[in-house]
Design a protein around this motif. Structure first.
Motif, PDB file in Angstrom:
ATOM      1  N   ASP A   1      -4.126 -11.728  -6.529  1.00 23.54           N
ATOM      2  CA  ASP A   1      -3.137 -10.803  -5.985  1.00 23.54           C
ATOM      3  C   ASP A   1      -3.661  -9.376  -6.155  1.00 23.54           C
ATOM      4  O   ASP A   1      -3.593  -8.796  -7.247  1.00 23.54           O
ATOM      5  N   THR A   2      -4.200  -8.802  -5.089  1.00 21.16           N
ATOM      6  CA  THR A   2      -4.713  -7.433  -5.121  1.00 21.16           C
ATOM      7  C   THR A   2      -4.683  -6.833  -3.724  1.00 21.16           C
ATOM      8  O   THR A   2      -4.929  -7.539  -2.735  1.00 21.16           O
ATOM      9  N   LYS A   3      -4.387  -5.549  -3.659  1.00 22.02           N
ATOM     10  CA  LYS A   3      -4.445  -4.868  -2.367  1.00 22.02           C
ATOM     11  C   LYS A   3      -5.883  -4.645  -1.927  1.00 22.02           C
ATOM     12  O   LYS A   3      -6.150  -4.411  -0.740  1.00 22.02           O
ATOM     13  N   GLU A   4      -6.820  -4.715  -2.855  1.00 29.19           N
ATOM     14  CA  GLU A   4      -8.216  -4.441  -2.545  1.00 29.19           C
ATOM     15  C   GLU A   4      -8.873  -5.698  -1.964  1.00 29.19           C
ATOM     16  O   GLU A   4      -9.695  -6.361  -2.602  1.00 29.19           O
ATOM     17  N   ALA A   5      -8.477  -6.025  -0.743  1.00 29.19           N
ATOM     18  CA  ALA A   5      -8.997  -7.232  -0.106  1.00 29.19           C
ATOM     19  C   ALA A   5      -8.775  -7.138   1.389  1.00 29.19           C
ATOM     20  O   ALA A   5      -7.873  -6.449   1.862  1.00 29.19           O
TER      21      ALA A   5
ATOM     22  N   GLY B   1       5.615  -3.856  -5.420  1.00 27.73           N
ATOM     23  CA  GLY B   1       5.850  -3.201  -6.698  1.00 27.73           C
ATOM     24  C   GLY B   1       6.329  -4.132  -7.787  1.00 27.73           C
ATOM     25  O   GLY B   1       7.094  -3.737  -8.678  1.00 27.73           O
ATOM     26  N   ASP B   2       5.891  -5.390  -7.754  1.00 29.69           N
ATOM     27  CA  ASP B   2       6.317  -6.388  -8.744  1.00 29.69           C
ATOM     28  C   ASP B   2       5.576  -6.203 -10.063  1.00 29.69           C
ATOM     29  O   ASP B   2       4.429  -5.730 -10.108  1.00 29.69           O
ATOM     30  N   THR B   3       6.220  -6.632 -11.127  1.00 23.71           N
ATOM     31  CA  THR B   3       5.539  -6.670 -12.423  1.00 23.71           C
ATOM     32  C   THR B   3       4.688  -7.928 -12.566  1.00 23.71           C
ATOM     33  O   THR B   3       3.783  -7.971 -13.397  1.00 23.71           O
ATOM     34  N   ASP B   4       4.986  -8.956 -11.764  1.00 22.29           N
ATOM     35  CA  ASP B   4       4.209 -10.190 -11.791  1.00 22.29           C
ATOM     36  C   ASP B   4       2.929  -9.975 -10.988  1.00 22.29           C
ATOM     37  O   ASP B   4       2.935  -9.988  -9.757  1.00 22.29           O
ATOM     38  N   ALA B   5       1.825  -9.782 -11.689  1.00 21.45           N
ATOM     39  CA  ALA B   5       0.556  -9.454 -11.041  1.00 21.45           C
ATOM     40  C   ALA B   5      -0.100 -10.657 -10.381  1.00 21.45           C
ATOM     41  O   ALA B   5      -1.187 -10.532  -9.811  1.00 21.45           O
TER      42      ALA B   5
ATOM     43  N   PRO C   1      -3.175 -10.972   3.077  1.00 27.08           N
ATOM     44  CA  PRO C   1      -1.998 -11.775   2.723  1.00 27.08           C
ATOM     45  C   PRO C   1      -1.856 -12.028   1.227  1.00 27.08           C
ATOM     46  O   PRO C   1      -1.064 -12.880   0.817  1.00 27.08           O
ATOM     47  N   PHE C   2      -2.620 -11.292   0.395  1.00 26.14           N
ATOM     48  CA  PHE C   2      -2.706 -11.606  -1.031  1.00 26.14           C
ATOM     49  C   PHE C   2      -2.005 -10.591  -1.937  1.00 26.14           C
ATOM     50  O   PHE C   2      -1.471 -10.969  -2.976  1.00 26.14           O
ATOM     51  N   GLY C   3      -2.032  -9.305  -1.607  1.00 24.02           N
ATOM     52  CA  GLY C   3      -1.673  -8.253  -2.559  1.00 24.02           C
ATOM     53  C   GLY C   3      -0.185  -8.018  -2.727  1.00 24.02           C
ATOM     54  O   GLY C   3       0.279  -6.869  -2.664  1.00 24.02           O
ATOM     55  N   LEU C   4       0.586  -9.065  -2.972  1.00 17.67           N
ATOM     56  CA  LEU C   4       2.041  -8.956  -2.939  1.00 17.67           C
ATOM     57  C   LEU C   4       2.596  -8.081  -4.050  1.00 17.67           C
ATOM     58  O   LEU C   4       3.566  -7.337  -3.842  1.00 17.67           O
ATOM     59  N   HIS C   5       2.013  -8.142  -5.254  1.00 21.94           N
ATOM     60  CA  HIS C   5       2.593  -7.339  -6.332  1.00 21.94           C
ATOM     61  C   HIS C   5       2.354  -5.860  -6.086  1.00 21.94           C
ATOM     62  O   HIS C   5       3.175  -5.012  -6.459  1.00 21.94           O
ATOM     63  N   ASP C   6       1.241  -5.518  -5.425  1.00 20.04           N
ATOM     64  CA  ASP C   6       1.017  -4.129  -5.045  1.00 20.04           C
ATOM     65  C   ASP C   6       1.972  -3.711  -3.935  1.00 20.04           C
ATOM     66  O   ASP C   6       2.571  -2.625  -3.980  1.00 20.04           O
ATOM     67  N   PHE C   7       2.128  -4.565  -2.942  1.00 16.79           N
ATOM     68  CA  PHE C   7       2.944  -4.211  -1.780  1.00 16.79           C
ATOM     69  C   PHE C   7       4.431  -4.109  -2.116  1.00 16.79           C
ATOM     70  O   PHE C   7       5.157  -3.293  -1.541  1.00 16.79           O
TER      71      PHE C   7
END
Length: 469
Positions: A321-325, A418-422, A410-416
């Motif tokens: 889970d990362t926005k860097e992708a 703002g979740d604490t679940d990384a 389609p991966f960086g959900l916690h960044d998108f």
């Protein structure tokens, strides 16, 4: 093979320049050469290619349907004739092959052929398989060449200007792709690079829509941030805990492992390439197989099909889970950038399928396509990336920035969100399984409206149907 007539029905969407694939009855060997005519007798460029494993071999016909209005139809006649055939390159038998890719260059757009009531059942053409990348394909060729141990400088010989879409493997880790004799792009896979990428992407005005930096430095007015943004590429910042997004010491890499198919022809050029995702310790964490198809749709746009199969060939894969992708990532030309703190006058425009405008509305949001448009050398051009409905997690999220970055993520959900679940967006591929994603890239004149992006998306997601006469 007897002459065959069929009707293409546009459905509810206008078809400006729509690739069409028709699965034909497999003829006795050798396959005949084919000629295609429309209902007023004009000969239409077409291209055929055998595909599928030996037990399920298929003959696929490809052509471009042009200027067909919504709800309209057009009749075509196919008959044996002089060759208008693709060129499939011979390959050395000793080379290591990339994973074979089954299906047509664009299996998502193979037409479901619906027999007319009086058609013979024996000539009914079944729908294509959903996945364009699976299994072994007896029609593909073995690998052309492994990536060299290091880049070798070899003087270039000017390429011949060839009709249609021509693929030429250059001696320094580059596959050049030309359309009607003009350079469109190059797939760059040199062994001393961090990962393969495409550059430039030359649009319909003759100018590249991708930034030159870092491949060429010191261009006046061009930004020089994020040196890992190279043209168009695939990367992921958290693959089994290893960073395969940034570049440099201690970062993971992607290594080109060879071509298994190279096709040139009047309608499309296409290749299958294998890649190995190497972690920072030098071990293979994952492999992928990419099928890239460039269509000859005419001078006003460029159209690319990009399918990738990620394979957990060396054990379980976690795409973190990362926005860097970005399964497909593009860094547009600096002149296309939107307004930023460094450049408040940026006029580039981000727009998505759900109507979001600009980074503030589009970043991290879900949409079936995203478009980035702006001026290049005095002409407004745009680039769209389209997500296919069969992809995992469709519609995808978009990591898209005013400074020129647009990626399918389609991966960086916690960044998108703002979740604490990384780990909310972790995407797991179990050992020895694989997952397929496919996209379409449209480079067009003007903005979303001028480029008919909404209609062109339906060419991909809801293609026309074909009916035997």
């Amino acid at each position: 093979m007897e002459p065959l007539e069929f009707i293409v029905r546009a459905g509810p969407h206008a078809r400006g320049a729509c690739p069409v694939w028709v699965q034909l009855p497999v003829p006795p060997s050798p396959a005949p050469t084919l000629r295609l005519f429309d209902d007023v007798g004009n000969e239409i460029p077409c291209q055929s290619e055998m595909s599928g494993v030996s037990a399920d071999e298929r003959l696929l016909l490809a052509f471009i349907v042009r200027d067909l209005e919504a709800h309209a139809s057009r009749r075509y006649r196919l008959e044996p004739g002089p060759p208008i055939a693709p060129v499939v390159e011979d390959v050395p038998p000793e080379a290591n092959s990339a994973e074979a890719v089954a299906g047509p260059p664009d299996a998502a757009s193979v037409m479901e052929v619906v027999p007319a009531p009086d058609a013979q059942a024996s000539v009914a053409i079944p729908a294509a398989e959903i996945s364009p990348v699976q299994g072994e394909d007896a029609s593909t060729v073995e690998a052309v060449e492994d990536a060299p141990d290091k880049a070798v400088e070899v003087p270039r010989v000017p390429r011949k200007k060839l009709p249609g879409v021509a693929l030429t493997e250059e001696p320094d880790g580059e596959l050049a792709i030309d359309i009607e004799g003009d350079h469109f792009t190059s797939y760059r896979f040199s062994a001393d690079g961090q990962r393969p990428y495409f550059h430039p992407l030359v649009g319909p005005t003759g100018q590249s829509v991708t930034r030159e930096f870092p491949m060429t430095e010191g261009i006046e007015g061009e930004t020089s941030d994020h040196p890992h943004h190279r043209g168009m590429w695939t990367a992921h910042g958290d693959l089994n805990g290893h960073d395969n997004w940034l570049e440099g010491y201690g970062k993971a890499t992607i290594r080109h492992s060879g071509f298994s198919r190279l096709v040139s022809g009047p309608v499309y050029g296409s290749f299958d390439a294998g890649s190995e995702w190497i972690d920072r310790w030098g071990s293979i964490a994952m492999t992928d197989t990419r099928r890239v198809t460039v269509f000859n749709v005419g001078p006003n746009e460029r159209l690319v099909e990009y399918s990738v199969r990620f394979s957990a060939s060396h054990g379980q894969v976690t795409m973190g889970d990362t926005k860097e992708a970005g399964i497909v990532a593009i860094r547009v030309a600096t002149s296309m950038d939107g307004p930023t703190k460094a450049n408040l006058d940026g006029v580039g425009r981000i727009e998505t399928s759900d109507g979001a405008i600009g980074e503030d509305e589009a970043w991290g949001r879900r949409a079936s396509w995203c478009d980035y448009s702006g001026p290049v050398a005095g002409h407004v051009v745009g680039v769209s990336i389209m997500d296919h409905p069969t992809n995992p997690r469709f519609p995808t999220h978009w990591h898209v920035r005013n400074y020129g970055l647009m990626t399918v993520n389609p991966f960086g959900l916690h960044d998108f969100y703002g979740d604490t679940d990384a780990h909310r967006g972790d995407f797991i591929i179990p050992p020895y399984e694989s997952r397929v994603f496919r996209y379409r890239i449209l480079i067009h004149r003007g903005d979303v409206v001028a480029g008919s992006v909404r209609d062109r998306y339906h060419d991909f997601a809801n293609p026309p149907t074909v009916e035997l006469c």
